[in-house]
Design a protein around this motif. Structure first.
Motif, PDB file in Angstrom:
ATOM      1  N   VAL A 206       0.766  -1.273  -0.209  1.00  0.00           N
ATOM      2  CA  VAL A 206      -0.046  -0.119  -0.086  1.00  0.00           C
ATOM      3  C   VAL A 206       0.617   1.148   0.162  1.00  0.00           C
ATOM      4  O   VAL A 206       1.363   1.277   0.894  1.00  0.00           O
ATOM      5  CB  VAL A 206      -0.604  -0.103   1.180  1.00  0.00           C
ATOM      6  CG1 VAL A 206      -1.665   1.505   1.437  1.00  0.00           C
ATOM      7  CG2 VAL A 206      -1.520  -1.308   1.650  1.00  0.00           C
ATOM      8  N   VAL A 207       1.045   2.010  -1.281  1.00  0.00           N
ATOM      9  CA  VAL A 207       1.691   2.609  -1.541  1.00  0.00           C
ATOM     10  C   VAL A 207       0.640   4.471  -1.990  1.00  0.00           C
ATOM     11  O   VAL A 207      -0.326   4.062  -2.170  1.00  0.00           O
ATOM     12  CB  VAL A 207       2.917   3.675  -2.721  1.00  0.00           C
ATOM     13  CG1 VAL A 207       3.953   2.032  -2.072  1.00  0.00           C
ATOM     14  CG2 VAL A 207       1.869   2.513  -3.261  1.00  0.00           C
ATOM     15  N   GLU A 208       1.060   5.470  -1.359  1.00  0.00           N
ATOM     16  CA  GLU A 208       0.560   7.009  -1.735  1.00  0.00           C
ATOM     17  C   GLU A 208       0.880   6.857  -3.072  1.00  0.00           C
ATOM     18  O   GLU A 208       0.970   6.496  -3.856  1.00  0.00           O
ATOM     19  CB  GLU A 208       1.458   8.169  -1.122  1.00  0.00           C
ATOM     20  CG  GLU A 208       1.407   8.428   0.445  1.00  0.00           C
ATOM     21  CD  GLU A 208      -0.185   8.659   0.245  1.00  0.00           C
ATOM     22  OE1 GLU A 208      -1.587   9.170   0.066  1.00  0.00           O
ATOM     23  OE2 GLU A 208      -0.097   8.622   1.841  1.00  0.00           O
ATOM     24  N   SER A 209      -0.695   7.141  -3.712  1.00  0.00           N
ATOM     25  CA  SER A 209      -1.001   6.728  -4.931  1.00  0.00           C
ATOM     26  C   SER A 209      -0.643   8.814  -6.118  1.00  0.00           C
ATOM     27  O   SER A 209      -0.985   9.552  -4.928  1.00  0.00           O
ATOM     28  CB  SER A 209      -3.137   7.627  -5.597  1.00  0.00           C
ATOM     29  OG  SER A 209      -2.378   6.496  -7.017  1.00  0.00           O
ATOM     30  N   LEU A 229     -13.204  -5.412  -0.335  1.00  0.00           N
ATOM     31  CA  LEU A 229     -12.585  -6.095   0.817  1.00  0.00           C
ATOM     32  C   LEU A 229     -11.668  -4.686   1.955  1.00  0.00           C
ATOM     33  O   LEU A 229     -11.716  -4.660   2.626  1.00  0.00           O
ATOM     34  CB  LEU A 229     -11.297  -7.476   0.970  1.00  0.00           C
ATOM     35  CG  LEU A 229     -12.137  -8.680   0.698  1.00  0.00           C
ATOM     36  CD1 LEU A 229     -10.786 -10.156   0.785  1.00  0.00           C
ATOM     37  CD2 LEU A 229     -12.197  -9.143   1.544  1.00  0.00           C
ATOM     38  N   LEU A 230     -11.070  -4.230   0.210  1.00  0.00           N
ATOM     39  CA  LEU A 230     -10.816  -2.732   0.862  1.00  0.00           C
ATOM     40  C   LEU A 230     -11.686  -1.564   1.131  1.00  0.00           C
ATOM     41  O   LEU A 230     -11.706  -1.065   2.228  1.00  0.00           O
ATOM     42  CB  LEU A 230     -10.282  -2.063  -0.291  1.00  0.00           C
ATOM     43  CG  LEU A 230      -9.309  -2.206  -1.137  1.00  0.00           C
ATOM     44  CD1 LEU A 230      -8.602  -2.803  -2.092  1.00  0.00           C
ATOM     45  CD2 LEU A 230      -7.893  -3.064   0.033  1.00  0.00           C
ATOM     46  N   GLY A 231     -13.169  -1.984   0.808  1.00  0.00           N
ATOM     47  CA  GLY A 231     -14.008  -0.852   0.998  1.00  0.00           C
ATOM     48  C   GLY A 231     -14.550  -1.344   2.674  1.00  0.00           C
ATOM     49  O   GLY A 231     -14.968  -0.201   3.570  1.00  0.00           O
ATOM     50  N   LEU A 239      -9.022   2.362   7.997  1.00  0.00           N
ATOM     51  CA  LEU A 239      -8.113   2.747   7.500  1.00  0.00           C
ATOM     52  C   LEU A 239      -8.239   3.635   6.288  1.00  0.00           C
ATOM     53  O   LEU A 239      -8.880   3.730   5.786  1.00  0.00           O
ATOM     54  CB  LEU A 239      -6.781   1.095   7.157  1.00  0.00           C
ATOM     55  CG  LEU A 239      -6.833   0.238   8.101  1.00  0.00           C
ATOM     56  CD1 LEU A 239      -6.946  -1.258   7.216  1.00  0.00           C
ATOM     57  CD2 LEU A 239      -5.629   0.537   8.500  1.00  0.00           C
ATOM     58  N   ASN A 240      -7.137   4.578   6.139  1.00  0.00           N
ATOM     59  CA  ASN A 240      -7.360   5.835   5.508  1.00  0.00           C
ATOM     60  C   ASN A 240      -6.968   5.389   3.576  1.00  0.00           C
ATOM     61  O   ASN A 240      -5.766   4.630   3.334  1.00  0.00           O
ATOM     62  CB  ASN A 240      -7.165   6.701   5.586  1.00  0.00           C
ATOM     63  CG  ASN A 240      -6.703   7.592   4.361  1.00  0.00           C
ATOM     64  OD1 ASN A 240      -7.632   7.544   3.133  1.00  0.00           O
ATOM     65  ND2 ASN A 240      -5.607   8.764   4.526  1.00  0.00           N
ATOM     66  N   VAL A 273      -0.664  -0.387   5.338  1.00  0.00           N
ATOM     67  CA  VAL A 273      -0.568   0.061   6.075  1.00  0.00           C
ATOM     68  C   VAL A 273       0.282   0.497   7.548  1.00  0.00           C
ATOM     69  O   VAL A 273       0.818   1.342   7.550  1.00  0.00           O
ATOM     70  CB  VAL A 273      -2.074   0.423   6.187  1.00  0.00           C
ATOM     71  CG1 VAL A 273      -2.313   1.763   6.574  1.00  0.00           C
ATOM     72  CG2 VAL A 273      -2.899   0.261   4.435  1.00  0.00           C
ATOM     73  N   SER A 274       0.059  -0.017   8.393  1.00  0.00           N
ATOM     74  CA  SER A 274       0.561  -0.159   9.329  1.00  0.00           C
ATOM     75  C   SER A 274       1.936   0.143  10.005  1.00  0.00           C
ATOM     76  O   SER A 274       2.307   0.598  10.236  1.00  0.00           O
ATOM     77  CB  SER A 274      -0.036  -0.562  10.849  1.00  0.00           C
ATOM     78  OG  SER A 274      -0.202  -2.067  10.171  1.00  0.00           O
TER      79      SER A 274
END
Length: 331
Positions: A206-209, A229-231, A239-240, A273-274
């Motif tokens: 997971v990285v900044e887009s 699942l992300l939703g 989680l952002n 993410v964490s």
């Protein structure tokens, strides 16, 4: 070639796709020429000529490669047409029943993975086997799609080597052999291949887009399932993920379709993410619903037993947690 090396009687290999010399080159490369079996090659595509050539032989197996190349002059149309495939298959079935000789038909598949030709072909035969694999990996899976004489949920796992295919007796060790200890964004799932539990590694990044619409990319698991699942994670775990690119992969080249991998995907994403890894002894199994609940899956006890046998003593499932947020909040 490996299949034709085991019977004690004679084996006839009908070469419809390649010439006998080409087939012999492959036999020599695989080292099968030393096997004690009488293998005869028949370069013929006329089904009537094939039956006439083999009906007086003492056969233990007849292999036809492939059924799409066969034809009979008694019907119009080219080989590979629906009528030709159906009629040629019917004549080979008649030969097999009258002579009590097993016949193996090799068939083409379409780009969608379906058997080429009429669907009735699958209904005519007794057993349908599907050999699948990724061109970039050496793993091959032999699945039973149909079996009139036994179970149809068994799966054979093989590894492609220079001398042919070798059986993989413990697929879990193969998939987890290169897993890094304490890796962020990694989770272990226990999936079922037939009746066999297999441990696989689910990886997430997971990285900044940098794009207006963040990317969701997956390999080995349906991207639509990943989006759902992300939703769920965004809604119930806070989680952002709205401005981040998310990449999910099943390591080792395996494709997983069952919902039991949901929980492992969620944990891998949450770990990325964490920035905190999951404990090395954790394995996760469970379907994740739209309300964030962890739902039970089939063969749960068998999956847990396999995980603990390989040292994964912490087993996350419906029995240990009711909500996915209960696990994510501790990361």
């Amino acid at each position: 070639m490996d299949v034709g090396a085991s019977p004690q009687g004679g084996v006839v290999y009908v070469c419809g796709e390649e010439s006998p010399s080409q087939v012999k080159l492959r036999i020599d490369r695989l080292g099968q020429q030393k096997k004690p079996v009488t293998l005869q090659m028949l370069p013929e595509t006329d089904v009537d000529a094939i039956i006439a050539s083999v009906e007086k032989l003492d056969l233990s197996l007849l292999i036809v490669d492939s059924v799409q190349t066969l034809y009979t002059s008694e019907l119009p149309g080219l080989s590979g047409s629906i009528s030709q495939i159906r009629e040629c298959t019917a004549r080979l079935i008649g030969f097999a029943k009258s002579k009590n000789v097993p016949v193996m038909l090799v068939g083409h598949v379409t780009k969608d993975g379906e058997m080429a030709g009429p669907k009735v072909l699958e209904h005519m035969v007794d057993v349908v086997l599907e050999l699948t694999g990724d061109r970039y990996y050496d793993l091959r899976l032999l699945r039973t799609q149909k079996n009139r004489f036994g179970a149809s949920d068994e799966v054979g796992v093989f590894k492609m080597v220079e001398s042919g295919m070798e059986e993989v007796k413990n697929p879990s060790e193969l998939f987890l052999a290169e897993r890094e200890s304490g890796a962020v964004g990694s989770a272990i799932a226990v999936v079922m291949e037939g009746t066999r539990p297999v441990l696989v590694e689910v990886q997430a990044l997971v990285v900044e887009s940098e794009l207006p619409i963040p990317r969701r990319v997956s390999q080995g698991v349906d991207v639509r399932r990943v989006q759902i699942l992300l939703g769920v994670l965004s809604k119930y775990t806070k989680l952002n993920l709205g401005t981040k690119d998310v990449f999910v992969k099943i390591a080792g080249g395996l494709t997983v379709k069952e919902p039991a991998v949901d929980l492992a995907v969620c944990l891998a994403v949450a770990s990325s993410v964490s920035g905190k890894p999951l404990p090395n002894t954790v394995a996760a199994v469970g379907e994740v619903g739209l309300l964030g609940e962890i739902r039970s899956v089939s063969w749960s006890e068998k999956r847990e037993k396999e995980a603990k046998k390989l040292g994964y003593t912490l087993f996350y499932s419906r029995s240990s947690h009711k909500k996915v947020s209960e696990i994510v909040k501790n990361l």
